[in-house]
Design a protein around this motif. Sequence first.
Motif, mmCIF file in Angstrom:
data_model
loop_
_atom_site.group_PDB
_atom_site.id
_atom_site.type_symbol
_atom_site.label_atom_id
_atom_site.label_comp_id
_atom_site.label_asym_id
_atom_site.label_seq_id
_atom_site.Cartn_x
_atom_site.Cartn_y
_atom_site.Cartn_z
ATOM 1 N N GLN A 1 0.842 -1.185 0.000
ATOM 2 C CA GLN A 1 0.000 0.000 0.000
ATOM 3 C C GLN A 1 0.884 1.243 0.000
ATOM 4 O O GLN A 1 1.905 1.295 0.692
ATOM 5 C CB GLN A 1 -0.920 0.011 1.216
ATOM 6 N N ILE A 2 0.484 2.235 -0.771
ATOM 7 C CA ILE A 2 1.210 3.501 -0.810
ATOM 8 C C ILE A 2 0.777 4.305 0.411
ATOM 9 O O ILE A 2 -0.411 4.599 0.583
ATOM 10 C CB ILE A 2 0.910 4.276 -2.111
ATOM 11 N N PRO A 3 1.717 4.660 1.273
ATOM 12 C CA PRO A 3 1.347 5.394 2.480
ATOM 13 C C PRO A 3 0.954 6.839 2.165
ATOM 14 O O PRO A 3 1.348 7.390 1.137
ATOM 15 C CB PRO A 3 2.618 5.348 3.325
ATOM 16 N N ARG A 4 0.168 7.419 3.024
ATOM 17 C CA ARG A 4 -0.271 8.816 2.856
ATOM 18 C C ARG A 4 0.908 9.781 3.049
ATOM 19 O O ARG A 4 0.928 10.856 2.481
ATOM 20 C CB ARG A 4 -1.377 9.154 3.842
ATOM 21 N N LYS A 5 1.879 9.396 3.872
ATOM 22 C CA LYS A 5 3.052 10.226 4.123
ATOM 23 C C LYS A 5 4.306 9.433 3.770
ATOM 24 O O LYS A 5 4.345 8.237 3.932
ATOM 25 C CB LYS A 5 3.112 10.617 5.605
#
Length: 125
Positions: free
Chosen positions: A113-117
Amino acid sequence: MNLAENKKKAIAFYKMAYEGNPREAVQKYLGNQYIQHNPDVADGIEGFVSYFERMQKEYPDKSIEFVRCIAEGNLVSLHTHQTWPGNDEYVTMDFFRFDAQGKICEHWDAIQQIPRKSANTNKMY
């Protein structure tokens, strides 16, 4: 092995299955055997079809972008960017092995998953 053809087949196979036509994808691109290494998907052709039919039913608005495709010998690797409902984004790396008849017969993948930060400004794909 025709590397350019295998690359086209791998992309077409994954796109067709991901967008809701896994049975047609299987008929066009898989050989008699399909070995699955993803622990969330049952081994074999029917396991693959069942998984992607369920994903299409549960998440019809998901999307996929093919970022890169690399081929060597009888292997093709796809690097994708997937967006799921709620703007959950994932980077995937899929590897497909082709048999002597030019059909896909084995699959491995890694999903993150691509993290938000992020600690940097570089994209994950």
